[in-house]
Structures are given as structure tokens and as C-alpha cells.
Design a protein around this motif. Structure first.
Motif, mmCIF file in Angstrom:
data_model
loop_
_atom_site.group_PDB
_atom_site.id
_atom_site.type_symbol
_atom_site.label_atom_id
_atom_site.label_comp_id
_atom_site.label_asym_id
_atom_site.label_seq_id
_atom_site.Cartn_x
_atom_site.Cartn_y
_atom_site.Cartn_z
ATOM 1 N N LEU A 155 -21.536 114.371 -66.872
ATOM 2 C CA LEU A 155 -22.299 115.178 -65.925
ATOM 3 C C LEU A 155 -23.365 115.996 -66.649
ATOM 4 O O LEU A 155 -24.514 116.102 -66.187
ATOM 5 N N GLU A 156 -23.015 116.569 -67.800
ATOM 6 C CA GLU A 156 -23.981 117.344 -68.578
ATOM 7 C C GLU A 156 -25.122 116.459 -69.078
ATOM 8 O O GLU A 156 -26.292 116.869 -69.069
ATOM 9 N N GLY A 193 -21.502 123.547 -55.453
ATOM 10 C CA GLY A 193 -20.583 122.418 -55.394
ATOM 11 C C GLY A 193 -19.372 122.693 -54.527
ATOM 12 O O GLY A 193 -18.876 121.794 -53.839
ATOM 13 N N ASP A 206 -26.160 113.657 -67.645
ATOM 14 C CA ASP A 206 -26.957 113.241 -66.480
ATOM 15 C C ASP A 206 -27.905 114.347 -66.038
ATOM 16 O O ASP A 206 -29.048 114.082 -65.636
ATOM 17 N N LEU A 207 -27.404 115.607 -66.101
ATOM 18 C CA LEU A 207 -28.216 116.733 -65.636
ATOM 19 C C LEU A 207 -29.049 117.353 -66.762
ATOM 20 O O LEU A 207 -29.870 118.238 -66.503
ATOM 21 N N LEU A 252 -24.023 125.584 -60.264
ATOM 22 C CA LEU A 252 -23.545 124.286 -59.796
ATOM 23 C C LEU A 252 -22.181 124.423 -59.126
ATOM 24 O O LEU A 252 -21.918 123.796 -58.095
ATOM 25 N N ARG A 268 -26.555 111.598 -59.389
ATOM 26 C CA ARG A 268 -26.008 112.189 -60.604
ATOM 27 C C ARG A 268 -24.744 113.014 -60.342
ATOM 28 O O ARG A 268 -23.915 113.191 -61.229
ATOM 29 N N LEU A 269 -24.621 113.532 -59.155
ATOM 30 C CA LEU A 269 -23.455 114.335 -58.801
ATOM 31 C C LEU A 269 -22.477 113.486 -58.005
ATOM 32 O O LEU A 269 -22.870 112.644 -57.207
ATOM 33 N N SER A 270 -21.210 113.729 -58.207
ATOM 34 C CA SER A 270 -20.172 113.078 -57.412
ATOM 35 C C SER A 270 -19.145 114.122 -57.013
ATOM 36 O O SER A 270 -18.994 115.157 -57.685
ATOM 37 N N ALA A 283 -16.673 114.687 -59.842
ATOM 38 C CA ALA A 283 -17.144 115.561 -60.917
ATOM 39 C C ALA A 283 -17.109 117.024 -60.489
ATOM 40 O O ALA A 283 -16.740 117.903 -61.277
ATOM 41 N N LEU A 284 -17.478 117.294 -59.238
ATOM 42 C CA LEU A 284 -17.437 118.672 -58.737
ATOM 43 C C LEU A 284 -16.001 119.183 -58.662
ATOM 44 O O LEU A 284 -15.733 120.356 -58.928
#
Length: 302
Positions: free
Chosen positions: A41-42, A70, A44-45, A66, A2-4, A7-8
Motif C-alpha cells: 500500500l505504501e 478509510g 502504491d501510494l 488515510l 490502489r486502495l482495497s 488493506a484498509l
């Protein structure tokens, strides 16, 4: 996942700039692309990362957490990228240097500080070894470069060496030790009656060495040459000490030297490495020890 990292990076830029528009300018992207990334991202999380207050984007508590974690990942990724690029240029990821305990590790601190100017990305790992432990570390692969090792290389060859200053020894005891009442030069039969202080060899695979001990002599074993010095100053035993190490204690009167019938001969020392494993970091340290003034400074450090 879910994180990349992308995105961070977007999250970090928005937080630092305070708005999607300024972050888009910094990242050379259109604001709608950043909006989509954060919304995805929101989703997905299943949480909200920003509260929109007018034109400003303010992190929520979850967003702050995060972002903090991150940024650690972003830095780790950047460091990894840098190390990979440096490895491609011939720099090692890590250089392990084993130093004989006779030489204090701090003797290499100036060299490590100078090496940092190369901005190689190579991590330096320093460790202490005793007697045959330095060679054992090189033979077993625990070290890439050894400093202050006895100049007698293990059988089999395959090592390159550079000389360091020879090591002089003195037989030293605390002034109050009972052995001071004995006639000098001390015979081995006399020394045997008194406990010796010995440093334990740190070899793991090679047979451990024992130096300066007499048959039947009681022994107090310690972990380093500095510990041996302290033990002899404390009157816990007798024995030979490196002259360079014992000099301050002798000058202050905490130790005195005694003559013996069979003095310990000066020992040759060296730095050594495997010539088939020479990355740029190892070559840099080899080049430093090729300078006599550097080798002497390290060898004579207290």
C-alpha cells in the motif's frame, strides 16, 4: 485501484492494536502477511503510513488521514453488506411513507422507533403531502405507503386500504375577525366576502384538488395545515379546520367556531399501499395500522 477494503482493514487493526503482531492475531493472519500488505500500500501510494518505534507501529500524518477516511469506507461497506443480506431476507432497502399534512409526521415517530428494534436495515423516509398529494405520491411511485389520505382512491384500482378515524371539521376564525359581526349560521354568500386560507395540493401528476373554497372568494394559499391554522389565528382569513388540529387554539381562545349553513361533512381517511409491493418493512407497518388503537392514535395526533 490502489486502495482495497482488505488493506484498509489491516491499517485499522494495526492502528487500534499498536503493533503488527497483535493485529495479525486479531485478523487470524501471520504478521508477515500484514507487513506485505502495508508495504504494498505504501509503495502504491508512494508514502509512509507507519513509523516503527521499537515494537510499536505509529501512524504518520498521512496514515492518520488515510485511516480516518478509510474507516468511513469500511463502515459504508459493512452497512452495504448488511443491507444486501437484509434485502435477501425480504427487507426493503428503503421504505417511503407519505403522510397527509393534517397528521403531524411526529405522530409516526413512536412507530419508527419500534420498527428500529427489528434491526432490518431498512431506511425510513417520511414526507408530507397535501390533499390529493398523498395518493399522487403512491400512484407515481414516490411513496410505498400513505397515511391519512382521503379514502376516495383514484380510478383504476390496484390499491389496498385500511380505515383511520374520520376527520371532523369546524369553521373557525380569530375572535377579532370582522366576520364575527355577521349573523349565524353564515350563508355562503356572506363567507365569500371574506378571504379564505387554503392549503396547496401537492399533486404532481394527478389533477390538484381544491376543497372548501367558494367561487369568487379571495384566497391566501399556504403550504401545510399547520400553516393554515397559524394564518387563521393571525386573522389572515377564514375557513374550515380539522377539529383535532383547531382544538387547542379554540380552548385557549385564539380561535372561535362559527355556525355555517352548510357545514363540511366529516371525511373518511385511510392508509393505503400497493398490494403487489409488500416487502417485510411495509408488511410490518400495515400490521401496526391493523390495530385500531394505533390507527386512532396516529389519526388523532396534534
Amino acid at each position: 485501484m490502489r486502495l482495497s477494503l482488505d488493506a484498509l482493514q489491516v491499517l485499522d487493526s494495526i492502528a487500534r492494536n499498536g503493533s503488527f503482531a497483535r493485529a495479525a492475531s486479531e485478523l487470524h493472519r501471520v504478521p508477515s502477511a500484514l507487513t506485505y500488505t502495508i508495504q504494498q500500500l505504501e509503495n502504491d501510494l508512494n508514502l509512509t503510513l507507519f513509523n516503527r518505534e521499537g515494537r510499536r507501529a505509529v501512524l504518520t500524518a498521512a496514515g492518520h488521514e488515510l485511516l480516518n477516511e478509510g474507516r468511513i469506507l469500511l463502515k459504508a461497506a459493512a452497512d452495504l453488506e448488511c443491507r444486501i443480506q437484509q434485502v435477501a431476507k425480504g427487507w426493503e432497502t428503503e421504505l417511503r411513507i407519505a403522510v397527509d399534512t393534517i397528521t403531524p409526521i411526529r405522530a409516526l415517530f413512536d412507530l419508527v422507533a419500534e420498527f428500529e428494534k427489528e434491526q432490518s436495515g431498512t431506511r425510513i423516509r417520511l414526507s408530507s403531502e397535501v390533499l390529493g398529494g398523498t395518493w399522487d405520491a403512491l400512484v407515481s411511485g414516490r411513496a410505498d405507503f400513505i397515511v391519512g389520505a382521503p379514502a376516495e382512491a383514484p380510478s383504476g384500482g390496484g390499491y389496498a386500504m385500511l380505515p383511520m378515524a374520520r376527520l371532523e371539521w369546524v369553521f373557525a376564525v380569530t375572535p377579532s375577525h370582522p366576520i364575527m359581526q355577521e349573523a349565524q349560521p353564515l350563508a355562503e354568500s356572506v363567507i365569500t366576502r371574506y378571504r379564505a386560507v387554503s392549503v396547496a395540493d401537492t399533486s404532481r401528476d394527478m389533477p390538484p384538488r381544491t376543497v372548501g373554497l367558494l367561487s369568487g372568494q379571495d384566497v391566501l394559499t399556504v403550504a401545510s395545515m399547520a400553516d393554515k391554522l397559524d394564518a387563521q389565528v393571525a386573522g389572515l382569513g377564514v375557513g374550515f379546520l380539522p377539529a383535532i388540529l383547531a382544538a387547542p387554539a379554540i380552548a385557549s381562545g385564539h380561535l372561535v367556531t362559527m355556525e355555517v349553513q352548510f357545514p363540511r361533512a366529516a371525511g373518511a381517511r385511510c392508509v393505503a399501499w400497493r398490494p403487489n409491493r409488500t416487502g417485510r418493512a411495509l408488511r410490518w407497518f400495515i400490521q401496526q395500522f391493523e390495530k385500531p388503537e394505533v390507527a386512532d392514535r396516529v389519526a388523532n395526533a396534534r
